[in-house]
Enzyme design. Sequence first.
Site, PDB file in Angstrom:
ATOM      1  N   THR A  82       0.075  -0.794 -17.058  1.00 26.38           N
ATOM      2  CA  THR A  82       0.024   0.540 -17.682  1.00 26.38           C
ATOM      3  C   THR A  82      -0.557   1.533 -16.655  1.00 26.38           C
ATOM      4  O   THR A  82      -1.116   1.123 -15.646  1.00 26.38           O
ATOM      5  CB  THR A  82      -0.862   0.515 -18.951  1.00 26.38           C
ATOM      6  OG1 THR A  82      -2.190   0.148 -18.556  1.00 26.38           O
ATOM      7  CG2 THR A  82      -0.347  -0.472 -19.984  1.00 26.38           C
ATOM      8  N   LYS A 111      -5.094   0.417 -11.076  1.00 26.18           N
ATOM      9  CA  LYS A 111      -6.254   0.563 -10.189  1.00 26.18           C
ATOM     10  C   LYS A 111      -7.566   0.765 -10.950  1.00 26.18           C
ATOM     11  O   LYS A 111      -8.626   0.385 -10.469  1.00 26.18           O
ATOM     12  CB  LYS A 111      -6.042   1.759  -9.244  1.00 26.18           C
ATOM     13  CG  LYS A 111      -4.911   1.548  -8.263  1.00 26.18           C
ATOM     14  CD  LYS A 111      -4.748   2.742  -7.351  1.00 26.18           C
ATOM     15  CE  LYS A 111      -3.988   3.885  -7.992  1.00 26.18           C
ATOM     16  NZ  LYS A 111      -2.556   3.679  -8.146  1.00 26.18           N
ATOM     17  N   GLU A 135      -2.439  -7.391  -6.433  1.00 29.36           N
ATOM     18  CA  GLU A 135      -1.744  -7.015  -5.193  1.00 29.36           C
ATOM     19  C   GLU A 135      -1.139  -5.617  -5.260  1.00 29.36           C
ATOM     20  O   GLU A 135      -1.160  -4.860  -4.288  1.00 29.36           O
ATOM     21  CB  GLU A 135      -0.641  -8.047  -4.907  1.00 29.36           C
ATOM     22  CG  GLU A 135       0.052  -7.898  -3.575  1.00 29.36           C
ATOM     23  CD  GLU A 135      -0.916  -8.090  -2.415  1.00 29.36           C
ATOM     24  OE1 GLU A 135      -1.364  -7.062  -1.888  1.00 29.36           O
ATOM     25  OE2 GLU A 135      -1.220  -9.235  -2.064  1.00 29.36           O
ATOM     26  N   VAL A 138      -2.875  -1.649  -4.323  1.00 33.61           N
ATOM     27  CA  VAL A 138      -3.055  -0.976  -3.032  1.00 33.61           C
ATOM     28  C   VAL A 138      -1.802  -1.127  -2.180  1.00 33.61           C
ATOM     29  O   VAL A 138      -1.326  -2.241  -1.958  1.00 33.61           O
ATOM     30  CB  VAL A 138      -4.277  -1.559  -2.269  1.00 33.61           C
ATOM     31  CG1 VAL A 138      -4.421  -0.918  -0.903  1.00 33.61           C
ATOM     32  CG2 VAL A 138      -5.554  -1.366  -3.085  1.00 33.61           C
ATOM     33  N   GLY A 140       1.355  -0.614  -2.629  1.00 31.65           N
ATOM     34  CA  GLY A 140       2.592  -1.086  -3.263  1.00 31.65           C
ATOM     35  C   GLY A 140       3.129  -2.408  -2.749  1.00 31.65           C
ATOM     36  O   GLY A 140       2.569  -3.461  -3.033  1.00 31.65           O
ATOM     37  N   GLY A 193      10.384  14.050  -7.040  1.00 30.87           N
ATOM     38  CA  GLY A 193       9.696  13.045  -7.842  1.00 30.87           C
ATOM     39  C   GLY A 193       8.622  12.285  -7.080  1.00 30.87           C
ATOM     40  O   GLY A 193       8.154  11.244  -7.520  1.00 30.87           O
ATOM     41  N   ASP A 207      -6.890   9.205  -5.146  1.00 31.81           N
ATOM     42  CA  ASP A 207      -6.097   7.969  -5.212  1.00 31.81           C
ATOM     43  C   ASP A 207      -6.408   7.065  -4.005  1.00 31.81           C
ATOM     44  O   ASP A 207      -6.622   5.859  -4.160  1.00 31.81           O
ATOM     45  CB  ASP A 207      -4.603   8.339  -5.243  1.00 31.81           C
ATOM     46  CG  ASP A 207      -3.711   7.114  -5.207  1.00 31.81           C
ATOM     47  OD1 ASP A 207      -3.721   6.354  -6.186  1.00 31.81           O
ATOM     48  OD2 ASP A 207      -3.026   6.909  -4.187  1.00 31.81           O
ATOM     49  N   LYS A 211      -8.298   3.241  -3.846  1.00 34.36           N
ATOM     50  CA  LYS A 211      -7.741   2.085  -3.139  1.00 34.36           C
ATOM     51  C   LYS A 211      -8.739   1.550  -2.112  1.00 34.36           C
ATOM     52  O   LYS A 211      -8.866   0.340  -1.912  1.00 34.36           O
ATOM     53  CB  LYS A 211      -6.421   2.470  -2.472  1.00 34.36           C
ATOM     54  CG  LYS A 211      -5.325   2.698  -3.514  1.00 34.36           C
ATOM     55  CD  LYS A 211      -4.117   3.369  -2.917  1.00 34.36           C
ATOM     56  CE  LYS A 211      -3.022   3.528  -3.977  1.00 34.36           C
ATOM     57  NZ  LYS A 211      -1.958   4.445  -3.534  1.00 34.36           N
ATOM     58  N   GLY A 305       7.119   2.800  -6.216  1.00 30.33           N
ATOM     59  CA  GLY A 305       8.501   2.569  -6.608  1.00 30.33           C
ATOM     60  C   GLY A 305       8.558   1.386  -7.551  1.00 30.33           C
ATOM     61  O   GLY A 305       7.718   0.499  -7.507  1.00 30.33           O
TER      62      GLY A 305
END
Lengths: 328, 163
Positions: A82, A111, A135, A138, A140, A193, A207, A211, A305
């Site tokens: 989520t 996160k 995993e 951080v 992706g 986007g 953000d 991380k 993504g």
Amino acid sequence: MKIALLGFGSVGQGIARVLAERDLGITITALADSKSGIIDPNGISLESVLARKEQTGSCGKTGITAEEIVRTADYDALVEVTPTNVQDGEPALSHIRTALARGKHAVTSNKGPIAIALPQLRALAQGRGVQLRYEATVCGAIPIFHTLEHGLGGNRFLAIRGVMNGTCNYILSRMAAEGLTYDQALMEARQLGYAEADPTYDVRGIDTAIKLVILANSIWGLGARLPDVDVTGIDRVTPEALSLAEKQDCTVRLIGEAIQEPSLLRVSPRILSKDHPLVVYGTLNAITLETDLAGELTFIGKGAGSRETASAVIGDLIFIRDCYVKGP
Amino acid sequence: MKLEMKDTPGQLVTALKPISEAGGNIIAIVHQRDATSTSDTIDVQVVLELAEKRLGPLIEDLKQHGVRVQRIGKERLIHRRDFIIIGHIVHTDLSDTVDQIDRTGFSEVSEIQMVMPGIHEPSTARITIKATHADDMQRAVEILRRIAVHKDILVIEPVEEVL
């Protein structure tokens, strides 16, 4: 292996699509989005649930909640994907706690809970003999935690530096390439986007700071929190800054930096030579580890993504399947 | 510094020993032997870091070991770092900003290149600071950071130190 999936947005659907496409020995027995839920101990039909989500916006029946699934459904691993809540990590944090306490493995891309409560969640998982893996939180698609724990297991980590936010990297790349102002580049990122309607969290460096907290706590067990990070964003960077850097074959990137000794956690725009390994373009992420045995290593990959994040979550699940879950 | 010494085995070591004994940090040595040379001496160039007051005694010491110092090129401030600063740089008293770094004695602002796009818009400048030692550079950076907080200026620092 049976999994319960919480969250059926871009990441959740990405996971469901990959599991539908490939035979990985992973079955979804329970699924919830923000409005509805579905439980099927024999395995949910992924094609039909993906179609239903597209047509109706919901994955199942109203009245079946995430909370109920976490508490009562039959699964080996909880997959919590989520959106991040930076304030208190809820409701994801409670869901992960409940699953771990039930002796279930947990995998998350969220996160919030990891940045806020990693030491406690780790202790809980260890006490129950289950795995907590994150995993996807951080960088992706880059398997940074598998690398830290296994591939580079036994190394000491002296420093980590990275480009960990695709939105900022896109904006700075475009400002440098086209001489755009910050506002113009941000508008372009939104149209494509790559930036949220409220980009504050990304462009102010929050953000990246989250991380960094997750990385530092994972590696050094610091128990660091978000306010411990010295954070400067990119929203004041001018096109002139990029052109002045360019004149010296340099550019500007938002760098998250964690150093063990003297202890430092910092997020700030920095000048880098254009041939520096961390200078990546567009929405890419890059991360450099400074280690005592392996030397310096840099990983570059997509930071966000649907399928890229699914790759990280599924990597965690395969690890749990192979190391902990017996049976078919 | 450029040194002239006898072209016999062991001479290079003889020349370098006094440098390390004087507390000098040798950064590079250029030692080119010209095969066609008929001279019985060779020239060696040494790049080193040394406290200024130790230079005189070192030259004496070298002379006693049969090594002649031909030439000394001095650059007092060998550490150099470029920063980009953004904000109301001029109106927050640029000369005071420069002066706070210059008056340390161990560091100075050696170059500023500034762009001012509009009257009420923030200016952007590339500013070069030179310092004698790495520690001094670190202290200069801390001064710059303090000024930045005080004057609401954004400082973009380099990722790695450039010598």
